[in-house]
Design a protein around this motif. Structure first.
Motif, PDB file in Angstrom:
ATOM      1  N   UNK A  87     -38.092  27.014  48.246  1.00 40.54           N
ATOM      2  CA  UNK A  87     -37.453  26.864  46.941  1.00 40.54           C
ATOM      3  C   UNK A  87     -36.992  25.425  46.783  1.00 40.54           C
ATOM      4  N   UNK A  88     -37.167  24.881  45.596  1.00 36.24           N
ATOM      5  CA  UNK A  88     -36.839  23.476  45.347  1.00 36.24           C
ATOM      6  C   UNK A  88     -35.494  23.310  44.651  1.00 36.24           C
ATOM      7  N   UNK A  89     -34.807  24.416  44.417  1.00 33.38           N
ATOM      8  CA  UNK A  89     -33.447  24.354  43.905  1.00 33.38           C
ATOM      9  C   UNK A  89     -32.596  25.316  44.733  1.00 33.38           C
ATOM     10  N   UNK A  90     -31.333  25.012  44.836  1.00 32.40           N
ATOM     11  CA  UNK A  90     -30.436  25.760  45.714  1.00 32.40           C
ATOM     12  C   UNK A  90     -29.528  26.661  44.878  1.00 32.40           C
ATOM     13  N   UNK A  91     -29.643  27.958  45.060  1.00 30.42           N
ATOM     14  CA  UNK A  91     -28.852  28.920  44.310  1.00 30.42           C
ATOM     15  C   UNK A  91     -27.674  29.444  45.112  1.00 30.42           C
ATOM     16  N   UNK A  92     -26.582  29.745  44.427  1.00 30.50           N
ATOM     17  CA  UNK A  92     -25.381  30.322  45.027  1.00 30.50           C
ATOM     18  C   UNK A  92     -24.821  31.349  44.042  1.00 30.50           C
ATOM     19  N   UNK A  93     -24.396  32.498  44.561  1.00 33.06           N
ATOM     20  CA  UNK A  93     -23.928  33.567  43.679  1.00 33.06           C
ATOM     21  C   UNK A  93     -22.638  34.191  44.207  1.00 33.06           C
ATOM     22  N   UNK A  94     -21.771  34.528  43.266  1.00 30.68           N
ATOM     23  CA  UNK A  94     -20.538  35.269  43.540  1.00 30.68           C
ATOM     24  C   UNK A  94     -20.600  36.493  42.630  1.00 30.68           C
ATOM     25  N   UNK A  95     -20.555  37.695  43.198  1.00 29.73           N
ATOM     26  CA  UNK A  95     -20.803  38.868  42.373  1.00 29.73           C
ATOM     27  C   UNK A  95     -19.725  39.933  42.547  1.00 29.73           C
ATOM     28  N   UNK A 113     -32.476  18.137  41.740  1.00 37.08           N
ATOM     29  CA  UNK A 113     -32.322  16.770  41.238  1.00 37.08           C
ATOM     30  C   UNK A 113     -32.289  16.692  39.713  1.00 37.08           C
ATOM     31  N   UNK A 114     -32.776  17.740  39.042  1.00 37.71           N
ATOM     32  CA  UNK A 114     -32.853  17.725  37.584  1.00 37.71           C
ATOM     33  C   UNK A 114     -31.602  18.244  36.896  1.00 37.71           C
ATOM     34  N   UNK A 115     -30.882  19.202  37.509  1.00 39.88           N
ATOM     35  CA  UNK A 115     -29.776  19.831  36.802  1.00 39.88           C
ATOM     36  C   UNK A 115     -28.855  20.579  37.745  1.00 39.88           C
ATOM     37  N   UNK A 116     -27.644  20.809  37.247  1.00 39.62           N
ATOM     38  CA  UNK A 116     -26.712  21.777  37.827  1.00 39.62           C
ATOM     39  C   UNK A 116     -26.557  22.860  36.772  1.00 39.62           C
ATOM     40  N   UNK A 117     -27.101  24.015  37.048  1.00 39.47           N
ATOM     41  CA  UNK A 117     -27.138  25.135  36.102  1.00 39.47           C
ATOM     42  C   UNK A 117     -26.036  26.108  36.484  1.00 39.47           C
ATOM     43  N   UNK A 118     -25.166  26.441  35.536  1.00 39.86           N
ATOM     44  CA  UNK A 118     -23.991  27.273  35.808  1.00 39.86           C
ATOM     45  C   UNK A 118     -24.016  28.461  34.842  1.00 39.86           C
ATOM     46  N   UNK A 119     -23.964  29.686  35.372  1.00 41.42           N
ATOM     47  CA  UNK A 119     -24.135  30.868  34.522  1.00 41.42           C
ATOM     48  C   UNK A 119     -23.185  31.989  34.922  1.00 41.42           C
ATOM     49  N   UNK A 193     -24.488  26.946  31.070  1.00 40.90           N
ATOM     50  CA  UNK A 193     -24.469  25.549  30.656  1.00 40.90           C
ATOM     51  C   UNK A 193     -25.155  24.730  31.734  1.00 40.90           C
ATOM     52  N   UNK A 194     -25.543  23.518  31.395  1.00 35.33           N
ATOM     53  CA  UNK A 194     -26.189  22.624  32.353  1.00 35.33           C
ATOM     54  C   UNK A 194     -25.351  21.355  32.488  1.00 35.33           C
ATOM     55  N   UNK A 195     -25.103  20.956  33.735  1.00 36.05           N
ATOM     56  CA  UNK A 195     -24.265  19.796  34.035  1.00 36.05           C
ATOM     57  C   UNK A 195     -25.054  18.766  34.829  1.00 36.05           C
ATOM     58  N   UNK A 196     -24.475  17.590  34.965  1.00 33.15           N
ATOM     59  CA  UNK A 196     -25.075  16.521  35.760  1.00 33.15           C
ATOM     60  C   UNK A 196     -25.143  16.967  37.221  1.00 33.15           C
TER      61      UNK A 196
END
Length: 234
Positions: A87-95, A113-119, A193-196
């Motif tokens: 995987x080329x992006x690192x995911x983390x979850x709190x459920x 490297x492209x985004x910090x995605x927060x959902x 939302x997407x952050x730096x």
């Protein structure tokens, strides 16, 4: 290990991984993966989890692979897993709840490297969760409640949005004349939302920014948790 942010080398490492997505390269750089991603991710889960439990005490924050952390290797059953095994992006979850983590109402993020995605919410429904969601919003008051939650979250920040509709036809029990009937056309229900991505390097600032986002989006997390309680288990 106290969380002090991810290294400035983390995003370049992920960029290199994208260019060298094969098991041989990863095996030669596994120590870097552990130092730059795995170990600080564990520390982050512990730190962020303590903050999120102030919002919702029963949120699960477990700093282990297949819990709040994801395996770096793709599922071998996926079509692109052979050509791109990592995987080329690192995911983390709190459920929250006893359903599978991806079918539970959650606070989620991934970075690359492209985004910090927060959902927040549930990003896609498997059938039991889809059935529970539709059963919930067949109620006029619940549809109105969800529509208002999405409206209020969007009003808090112009960069907050929610998933696009996934279906074109109304499912059984819904029709165009029903107020907010379009809510039945979603394949998942989450705001994001997407952050730096460089925010991950800033320790306390990252924690504070994420806490603000998750607090803003908490009403949807709570709504979707209530939906998850309606899931029928075999």
């Amino acid at each position: 290990m106290e969380f002090a942010g991810f290294s400035k080398k983390t995003l370049p490492f992920l960029a290199d991984l994208k260019q060298n997505n094969n098991k041989e390269w990863f095996a030669a750089h596994k120590k870097e993966y552990e130092e730059l991603i795995l170990n600080p991710s564990r520390a982050f889960v512990t730190e962020m989890g303590e903050h999120l439990q102030a919002l919702e005490p029963t949120i699960k924050a477990i700093p282990k692979i297949n819990q709040s952390l994801y395996r770096i290797y793709r599922d071998s059953r996926r079509p692109n897993a052979i050509a791109q095994p990592m995987k080329e992006r690192i995911g983390i979850i709190f459920w929250q709840g006893e359903n599978k983590r991806m079918q539970s109402s959650s606070f989620y993020l991934h970075f690359s490297p492209e985004e910090l995605y927060v959902a927040t919410g549930v990003r896609w429904f498997e059938k039991p969760m889809l059935d529970a969601f539709r059963s919930t919003i067949k109620n006029d008051a619940k549809r109105a409640e969800l529509a208002n939650i999405l409206k209020v979250i969007k009003a808090k920040n112009k960069n907050y949005t929610h998933l696009e509709k996934g279906y074109k036809r109304f499912p059984k029990g819904f029709h165009a004349d029903m107020e907010h009937a379009d809510l039945s056309l979603y394949k998942g229900m989450a705001t994001y939302t997407k952050l730096d991505p460089h925010l991950i390097e800033k320790g306390d600032e990252l924690i504070e920014r994420l806490y603000t986002v998750y607090e803003d989006m908490l009403p949807l997390q709570q709504f979707m948790y209530a939906v998850s309680l309606r899931v029928e288990h075999d």
